[in-house]
Write a protein that holds these residues in place. Sequence first.
Motif, PDB file in Angstrom:
ATOM      1  N   GLU A 143       0.853  -1.152  -0.161  1.00 35.49           N
ATOM      2  CA  GLU A 143       0.161  -0.079  -0.113  1.00 35.49           C
ATOM      3  C   GLU A 143       0.893   1.238  -0.096  1.00 35.49           C
ATOM      4  OE1 GLU A 143      -3.166   2.795   0.252  1.00 35.49           O
ATOM      5  OE2 GLU A 143      -2.960   0.869  -0.501  1.00 35.49           O
ATOM      6  N   THR A 144       1.857   1.220   0.761  1.00 37.07           N
ATOM      7  CA  THR A 144       2.883   2.372   0.727  1.00 37.07           C
ATOM      8  C   THR A 144       3.582   2.444  -0.710  1.00 37.07           C
ATOM      9  OG1 THR A 144       3.330   2.133   3.142  1.00 37.07           O
ATOM     10  CG2 THR A 144       5.059   3.255   1.903  1.00 37.07           C
ATOM     11  N   GLY A 145       3.872   1.265  -1.160  1.00 40.05           N
ATOM     12  CA  GLY A 145       4.391   1.370  -2.584  1.00 40.05           C
ATOM     13  C   GLY A 145       3.558   1.885  -3.388  1.00 40.05           C
ATOM     14  N   ARG A 146       2.291   1.849  -3.299  1.00 45.16           N
ATOM     15  CA  ARG A 146       1.249   2.133  -4.337  1.00 45.16           C
ATOM     16  C   ARG A 146       1.155   3.779  -4.168  1.00 45.16           C
ATOM     17  NH1 ARG A 146      -3.565   4.440  -3.963  1.00 45.16           N
ATOM     18  NH2 ARG A 146      -3.766   4.177  -1.911  1.00 45.16           N
ATOM     19  N   ARG A 147       1.176   4.382  -2.921  1.00 49.10           N
ATOM     20  CA  ARG A 147       1.083   5.713  -2.650  1.00 49.10           C
ATOM     21  C   ARG A 147       2.415   6.342  -2.966  1.00 49.10           C
ATOM     22  NH1 ARG A 147      -0.982   6.375   3.726  1.00 49.10           N
ATOM     23  NH2 ARG A 147      -0.742   8.425   2.839  1.00 49.10           N
ATOM     24  N   VAL A 148       3.689   5.602  -2.861  1.00 53.96           N
ATOM     25  CA  VAL A 148       4.701   6.569  -3.402  1.00 53.96           C
ATOM     26  C   VAL A 148       4.723   6.533  -4.835  1.00 53.96           C
ATOM     27  CG1 VAL A 148       7.223   5.919  -3.538  1.00 53.96           C
ATOM     28  CG2 VAL A 148       6.315   5.372  -1.567  1.00 53.96           C
ATOM     29  N   ARG A 149       4.250   5.431  -5.469  1.00 55.02           N
ATOM     30  CA  ARG A 149       4.205   5.600  -6.891  1.00 55.02           C
ATOM     31  C   ARG A 149       3.544   6.998  -7.442  1.00 55.02           C
ATOM     32  NH1 ARG A 149       3.090   1.559 -10.657  1.00 55.02           N
ATOM     33  NH2 ARG A 149       4.878   0.517  -9.654  1.00 55.02           N
ATOM     34  N   GLU A 150       2.476   7.104  -6.706  1.00 54.73           N
ATOM     35  CA  GLU A 150       1.749   8.479  -7.279  1.00 54.73           C
ATOM     36  C   GLU A 150       2.699   9.665  -7.057  1.00 54.73           C
ATOM     37  OE1 GLU A 150      -1.734   8.567  -4.833  1.00 54.73           O
ATOM     38  OE2 GLU A 150      -2.475   6.926  -5.535  1.00 54.73           O
ATOM     39  N   HIS A 151       3.465   9.584  -6.026  1.00 53.76           N
ATOM     40  CA  HIS A 151       4.147  10.973  -5.530  1.00 53.76           C
ATOM     41  C   HIS A 151       5.555  10.805  -6.553  1.00 53.76           C
ATOM     42  CE1 HIS A 151       2.033  12.446  -2.525  1.00 53.76           C
ATOM     43  NE2 HIS A 151       1.983  11.237  -1.861  1.00 53.76           N
ATOM     44  N   ALA A 152       5.926   9.591  -6.894  1.00 50.19           N
ATOM     45  CA  ALA A 152       7.214   9.437  -8.083  1.00 50.19           C
ATOM     46  C   ALA A 152       6.938   9.887  -9.340  1.00 50.19           C
ATOM     47  CB  ALA A 152       7.596   7.911  -7.946  1.00 50.19           C
ATOM     48  N   ASP A 153       5.562   9.301  -9.687  1.00 52.36           N
ATOM     49  CA  ASP A 153       5.194  10.005 -11.132  1.00 52.36           C
ATOM     50  C   ASP A 153       5.365  11.357 -11.243  1.00 52.36           C
ATOM     51  OD1 ASP A 153       4.887   7.449 -12.181  1.00 52.36           O
ATOM     52  OD2 ASP A 153       2.701   7.141 -11.789  1.00 52.36           O
ATOM     53  N   GLU A 154       4.692  11.979 -10.101  1.00 51.92           N
ATOM     54  CA  GLU A 154       4.602  13.588 -10.245  1.00 51.92           C
ATOM     55  C   GLU A 154       5.977  14.221 -10.234  1.00 51.92           C
ATOM     56  OE1 GLU A 154       2.339  15.009  -7.046  1.00 51.92           O
ATOM     57  OE2 GLU A 154       0.498  14.117  -7.524  1.00 51.92           O
ATOM     58  N   LEU A 155       7.043  13.362  -9.451  1.00 51.86           N
ATOM     59  CA  LEU A 155       8.352  14.108  -9.450  1.00 51.86           C
ATOM     60  C   LEU A 155       8.942  13.857 -10.661  1.00 51.86           C
ATOM     61  CD1 LEU A 155       9.552  12.930  -5.831  1.00 51.86           C
ATOM     62  CD2 LEU A 155       9.233  15.080  -6.545  1.00 51.86           C
ATOM     63  N   ALA A 156       8.922  12.531 -11.453  1.00 55.97           N
ATOM     64  CA  ALA A 156       9.201  12.324 -12.692  1.00 55.97           C
ATOM     65  C   ALA A 156       8.795  13.177 -13.696  1.00 55.97           C
ATOM     66  CB  ALA A 156       9.056  10.943 -12.837  1.00 55.97           C
ATOM     67  N   LEU A 157       7.483  13.564 -13.679  1.00 52.82           N
ATOM     68  CA  LEU A 157       7.194  14.552 -14.524  1.00 52.82           C
ATOM     69  C   LEU A 157       7.796  15.964 -14.363  1.00 52.82           C
ATOM     70  CD1 LEU A 157       5.059  15.240 -16.622  1.00 52.82           C
ATOM     71  CD2 LEU A 157       3.276  15.651 -14.915  1.00 52.82           C
ATOM     72  N   LEU A 158       8.066  16.562 -13.250  1.00 52.58           N
ATOM     73  CA  LEU A 158       8.574  17.651 -12.809  1.00 52.58           C
ATOM     74  C   LEU A 158       9.811  17.842 -13.580  1.00 52.58           C
ATOM     75  CD1 LEU A 158       7.779  18.541  -9.421  1.00 52.58           C
ATOM     76  CD2 LEU A 158       6.992  19.706 -11.205  1.00 52.58           C
ATOM     77  N   PHE A 159      10.607  16.589 -13.639  1.00 56.04           N
ATOM     78  CA  PHE A 159      12.285  16.619 -13.968  1.00 56.04           C
ATOM     79  C   PHE A 159      12.221  16.442 -15.392  1.00 56.04           C
ATOM     80  CE2 PHE A 159      13.208  16.272  -9.395  1.00 56.04           C
ATOM     81  CZ  PHE A 159      14.410  17.088  -9.378  1.00 56.04           C
ATOM     82  N   ALA A 160      11.197  15.622 -15.933  1.00 59.18           N
ATOM     83  CA  ALA A 160      11.147  15.346 -17.366  1.00 59.18           C
ATOM     84  C   ALA A 160      10.812  16.625 -18.098  1.00 59.18           C
ATOM     85  CB  ALA A 160      10.142  14.242 -17.706  1.00 59.18           C
TER      86      ALA A 160
END
Length: 218
Positions: free
Chosen positions: A150-167
Amino acid sequence: MEELAAQAGITVRTLRFYRERGLIPPPRREGRIAWYDDHHLARLRTIAALLERGHTLNGIADLSTAFESGRDVHEVLGLGLPTEEEPVRLTPQELADHFAGEVTPENLTAAMDLGYIASDGDDIVHISRRLLDVSAALVKEGVPLAAVLETGRRVREHADELALLFAELLRTHADEKDAERLRPLAKSVVDAELSLALDRQLRGPGDARSPDGDGQSS
């Protein structure tokens, strides 16, 4: 059937029972002849290994159903797409050993939904050795696997947002070749910020210790 049972070290009666329970797939038939192959033998050895580790036949049947309804490895890993993560191939019993007592149909389904694991014949492929090792370490420390997922699922959401920022940053200020070269720098920023955020969260309010641990605030 007799030859398969002999190689698996079980009786024909047990083999028939497993087949009736859907624990092994049906044989390939040519007329009145039923052909079993290495796929069936591998499945029987997996069942034996899981039974030795304390799993029940009902549990194994549930796991088999969840596993076989999961996504194929090519769907999860992509076809030829580059990745820095190293996939890991596991047998079902090896997966059970990593998360002793925690490989339930619910957790298996959650891991498949996240794209952590996928099926490839009789094997399971985990998308990332690092994620596998960290997840197993957390479970070993007493953290329930369901909570880790469940934590991995929530981290995934934030990781996708961070990746979008840097991309977007790299696409705006660097060409495609430089963007890939600068990728490690973006990861270093995230790692440093996460480290600082953990410092803030784990200290808690009112803890004014300085980073060198002398208890003096600046």
